[in-house]
Structures are given as C-alpha cells and as structure tokens.
Design an enzyme around this catalytic site. Structure first.
Site, mmCIF file in Angstrom:
data_model
loop_
_atom_site.group_PDB
_atom_site.id
_atom_site.type_symbol
_atom_site.label_atom_id
_atom_site.label_comp_id
_atom_site.label_asym_id
_atom_site.label_seq_id
_atom_site.Cartn_x
_atom_site.Cartn_y
_atom_site.Cartn_z
ATOM 1 N N SER A 208 -9.421 0.917 3.457
ATOM 2 C CA SER A 208 -8.707 1.843 2.596
ATOM 3 C C SER A 208 -7.592 1.182 1.781
ATOM 4 O O SER A 208 -6.982 1.833 0.925
ATOM 5 C CB SER A 208 -8.073 2.964 3.433
ATOM 6 O OG SER A 208 -7.126 2.441 4.352
ATOM 7 N N LYS B 102 0.847 -1.192 0.000
ATOM 8 C CA LYS B 102 0.000 0.000 0.000
ATOM 9 C C LYS B 102 0.883 1.243 0.000
ATOM 10 O O LYS B 102 1.925 1.273 0.656
ATOM 11 C CB LYS B 102 -0.883 -0.050 1.253
ATOM 12 C CG LYS B 102 -1.931 1.023 1.392
ATOM 13 C CD LYS B 102 -2.741 0.738 2.661
ATOM 14 C CE LYS B 102 -3.837 1.758 2.901
ATOM 15 N NZ LYS B 102 -4.635 1.400 4.112
ATOM 16 N N SER C 157 -9.390 -1.897 7.466
ATOM 17 C CA SER C 157 -8.876 -1.575 6.138
ATOM 18 C C SER C 157 -7.984 -2.630 5.506
ATOM 19 O O SER C 157 -7.572 -2.477 4.369
ATOM 20 C CB SER C 157 -8.121 -0.245 6.178
ATOM 21 O OG SER C 157 -9.010 0.816 6.411
#
Length: 528
Positions: free
Chosen positions: A161, A84, A185
């Site tokens: 997310s 990420k 997330s």
C-alpha cells in the site's frame, strides 16, 4: 560536484552526504532540485498527496546555517525525504488517501519522523497510499487522489500500500521514503519500482503516531535507492520508544554502512521450492534469484538449499484473519459513521473484518505463535535466506484482474507473521525493462547481517546504475482512469457475499491450524 545540477535528484544519501558536509552542495540546492523534480514529473507519477515546499525550504536554510557554523547533525544532515500519508506530522494534514480524513490536521509528529528531522533530514511532503494504508488488493480508481504510477512504465502498478513511497524513490522525487508494511506494503512497492525496502524485526522501529492498520502485523520502515542508504536511515530511526507499547527492549547498535569485501563465512539458504506457490513465481524473477545466488557465492558465501518450515498458505491464512479483524476493530467507528465516503476496497475490507469471529481471531494468534517459533528455529541455521518476494512483474492498470495477485501471491506476509527482518532487493530487469526482485530474511535483530549481505550483492552488480527515463512522451501520456472527488462511485460487493467469503476463510483457517497451537501460545520476539 559528483552530479550535474539537473541530476541531483538521482544522488544517493551516501553520495550526497560528503558533498553537503564539504560545502560543495547546500541543503537548499538539494531541496530545490527535488522540488523541481516533483514539479517536472509528479503530474504523471502522482507520488505525492501533499508537497510541503515552503516548510522544506525554510528547514534547508536553517540546516545550511548550521553547517556553515560547524554544527553538522550526521549523515542525514540536509537529506530530502518524504513519508507515506498515514504518518502524522504536527500541523500538517494526514489524509491516509481517504475522503474521511481530508480535513484532518495532525497534532503530533510520528517518532521516527521526529528522529529523522532531529538528524537533519528535510521533509518534502506526504506520499500517496491506498486508503488507510490497506484494502482488498484491488485498485478501483475511486479515491480522492490520482493513483500513483510506476516510473518504469506509468501504465503499471507501483505495488501497495506504500504506493507513493516506491514511486517517489524510483522517480527521484524523494531521496528516501518512509512506508508501512502489514503484509508486504514496503517490500512489494520496492519490488515493483526497482528500489530497496526494509521491514525490520518486530518492535525495532517505532510505529508511534502512524495511523495503524493492524496492530500486531504493522511495521514502519524505509525505502531507498540503495541498501547502504537503508542502513543510514535505519541507524537514525531504530531504537526503543516509550510511545510504542510494542517497542523492543533492546539497546540498538548502529549497523555498518560499508559493503564488506567478502561474504566468506556467511551461510545463506536459498529457498527454491515454495510448494504449489513455486508455479506462481514469474520465470524472470526465479532466474534473477538464481543469478543473485551466484553473485553471493562468488563473493564467498556458502549458498545452501533450504525449505521453509510451513507452506506460505498457512502464513497467509493467519495474516489475513488477524489483519481483517484488527483493522475492523481499529476503524469500525469511521466505517459506521463515514462509510459512504470510503472507497470500495476499504469498505469491503471492513465488512470482511466484521465477519471474523473471536474464535477465528484467537485461533489465528495461537497459530501465529507456532509458525513464528518454527520460522525462528529454521532461520537460526543461516545468516540469511534468499527467496522470492513479489512473484509477479508489475501489472498494467488496464489489466485489472492481474493487480490483486501481485499483492496476494507473494512471500512477504510470512515475515509479518513471524516478525523477522526482511529486505526487498532489486535483482535486475527483464527484457521490457521492468524491475525484478528477491527477498533476504535474517534471524531476529540481525539487521546488520541482512544489510551487509545486501550491500555486498549491490556492489557486485550494476543494477543501481540504471534509472527510469520518464521521457516527455511518458509524462504527457494521458491517465487511463479518472480519479478525484467527483469520480463515479464503484458499487461494493454485496455484504452477504463478503460475509460468506470471510466465514469460508475462517473455516479453512480452522482446519489448517496446527494441533500443537496450544491455547496459551503467544507471539513473542526476543526478550519482550
């Protein structure tokens, strides 16, 4: 070779490792297969923000040389992965999906990425994310990079997310991915994208040099196609880190990576009754959870009825208050100096965070300590509990009102609050081919039990044999919303309305807090 050259991107870590060590497959071949897959499908899936192709190729060649000379680094030697884009990698941009950080080049590497590279894993690139890894649960299509799309149906949301992490593992653009989890997330993208995701015990996995969202609720961890692969990654990334003040003071013992033949002797609580939240869980997810419980019982587990020690709303209220306040504290300067560059979701969250009072924040932390103790006492009765994770099926982008409930109506944030390890588990697919999910949760530092139960379930079902097709028609389908630096700005909600909303939440939280939330109560896990 166990897989055809054009199917190497669908290998698991457990399957690829022996091929690499035997010389049937090289790290360079595997890396090229994933780079080819990125080139083929990521123009539609948008799992990546930055692809580090030449860096990955160079590293793969070095690792091939080591293997030829008998210097294997372990099960992850030559395995391609991605992270990420809130993780720092020295010399590489960390944008966190934001215009504010488009020119930011990291000067250090996150501890767990360094551990993975030391173990021989090959970093392919940085993955899509909500801005700063946070937001208000809405998708406004106003960020500098196209929104990640669900490989099972690219008209649908990936969960947030860690949007790119879920999409990458499902689409085969990374063998495993690192995400971060403040209220679900890691686990919500895993649920939406039909992969497996692990949030471990608070402090077990380092967060050092990962852009923070909320210090006391943040976790870092992996998403992978199988639970076995999660275990293989956890064995490399877990353990004490002097660069992370919250790091657990325990000696981590690697977990087993073989699925047990039986679950005899394991006690698993099934949480069917979530109070008023039960009505929000999609019937297909409830039915799949029941079937999962049946599989676990068939494998020998004693599956018994269980009920959480407090309503989910209490955990959410605590998580929301702490998250808003800490996120604003962490990113206040960026907001004040560059707020006009931020997307609507992040701007709105900053306003909400600014409206949380010190009294609200301290009350939430005291309540958190009480809720964590109650959850821990409850979990001590079981080896693990089985309960819903994401309540809803992945929503469509052209039905924007259905996107926030996918994030806000879940059972995920309760275990960010309590600090217990939680595993998002794919439990099958509905009639439209969309992934279903449930959650397994264990007592503190019982990751081995959690993963062993997950591996046993996985071996007892056929769900891991099914992959997204991403047909040519799917890949050519035009995007439903425009993204990019030149996209039309979306006006934020008026600050006064946001402040009123935050104050209303504060009053509601104050009324809901337990009377035994003594002023000195502090959230603690284990011996730290």
């Amino acid at each position: 070779m166990a897989a055809k050259p054009d199917e190497l991107h669908h290998l698991t870590i457990a399957a690829a490792g022996p091929l690499l060590r035997s010389g049937e497959l090289s790290a360079s071949e595997l890396t090229e297969a994933f780079l080819a897959r990125i080139a083929a499908v990521d123009g539609r899936v948008h799992s990546y923000i930055t692809v580090l192709a030449e860096r990955a190729r160079s590293r793969a060649r070095e690792l091939d040389g080591e293997l030829r000379n008998g210097r294997g680094r372990g099960p992850l030697h030559g395995i391609p992965f991605a992270v990420k884009d809130n993780y720092h990698v020295a010399g590489v941009p960390t944008t966190a999906g934001s215009r504010v950080l488009l020119d930011h080049i990291a000067d250090r590497t996150a501890t767990i990425i360094r551990r993975l590279e030391d173990a021989g894993a090959v970093l392919l690139g940085k993955l899509n994310t909500w801005e700063y890894g946070t937001g208000n649960a809405n998708v406004h299509h106003d960020l500098p990079f196209p929104v990640a799309r669900n490989p099972w149906d690219t008209r649908r949301f990936t969960g947030g997310s860690s949007t790119g992490a879920g999409a990458a593992v499902a689409a085969g653009t990374a063998m495993f991915a690192l995400g971060s989890d403040t209220g679900g997330s890691i686990r919500l993208p895993a649920a939406a994208c039909g992969v497996q995701g692990l949030k471990s015990t608070y402090g077990l996995v380092s967060r050092a040099h990962c852009l923070p969202n909320c210090w006391s609720l943040d976790y870092t961890g992996p998403l992978a196609w199988t639970v076995t692969d999660l275990a293989l990654v956890l064995n490399v990334i877990a353990g004490r880190d002097g660069d992370d003040p919250s790091s657990a003071r325990i000696d981590f013992q690697p977990v087993g990576t073989q699925a047990p033949d039986t679950l005899r002797g394991r006690v698993i609580g099934i949480v069917r009754d979530l109070g008023k939240d039960t009505r929000n869980v999609h019937p297909a997810n409830l039915a799949a959870m029941e079937e999962a419980a049946g599989v676990l019982a068939t494998l020998g587990a004693d599956v018994v009825e269980a009920k959480l020690p407090a309503p989910l709303d209490q955990y959410r209220a605590v998580a929301r208050t702490i998250n808003w306040a800490e996120s604003y504290s962490l990113h206040r300067r960026d907001y004040e100096e560059h707020g006009e560059l931020m997307g609507r979701a992040l701007r709105e969250k900053m306003v909400l965070g600014a409206a949380v009072t010190a009294e609200d924040y301290l009350a939430a932390q005291r309540e958190r300590a009480v809720l964590a103790r109650r959850m821990d006492a409850f979990l001590q009765r079981f080896d693990a509990i089985l309960l819903p994770n994401a309540f809803h099926l992945p929503p469509r982008f052209d039905e924007p009102e259905t996107i926030p409930p996918f994030t806000t109506q879940s059972a995920a944030s309760a275990f960010n609050v309590s600090g217990h390890p939680a595993l998002s588990l794919c439990t099958g697919f509905n009639s439209e081919g969309l992934p279903l999910n449930a959650q397994l949760v264990a007592p503190y530092f019982r990751e081995e039990a959690l993963l062993q139960i997950g591996m046993a379930y996985e071996r007892g079902t056929a769900w891991r044999e099914r992959r997204p097709t991403l047909s040519p028609e799917e890949l050519e389908r035009p995007a439903e919303a425009r993204n990019g630096p030149g996209c039309d700005p979306v006006p934020p909600i008026a600050d006064a309305e946001l402040v009123k909303r935050a104050k209303d939440y504060g009053r509601a939280i104050d009324r809901s807090f337990a009377k035994d939330a003594e002023p000195q109560a502090v959230f603690r896990v284990g011996n730290f």
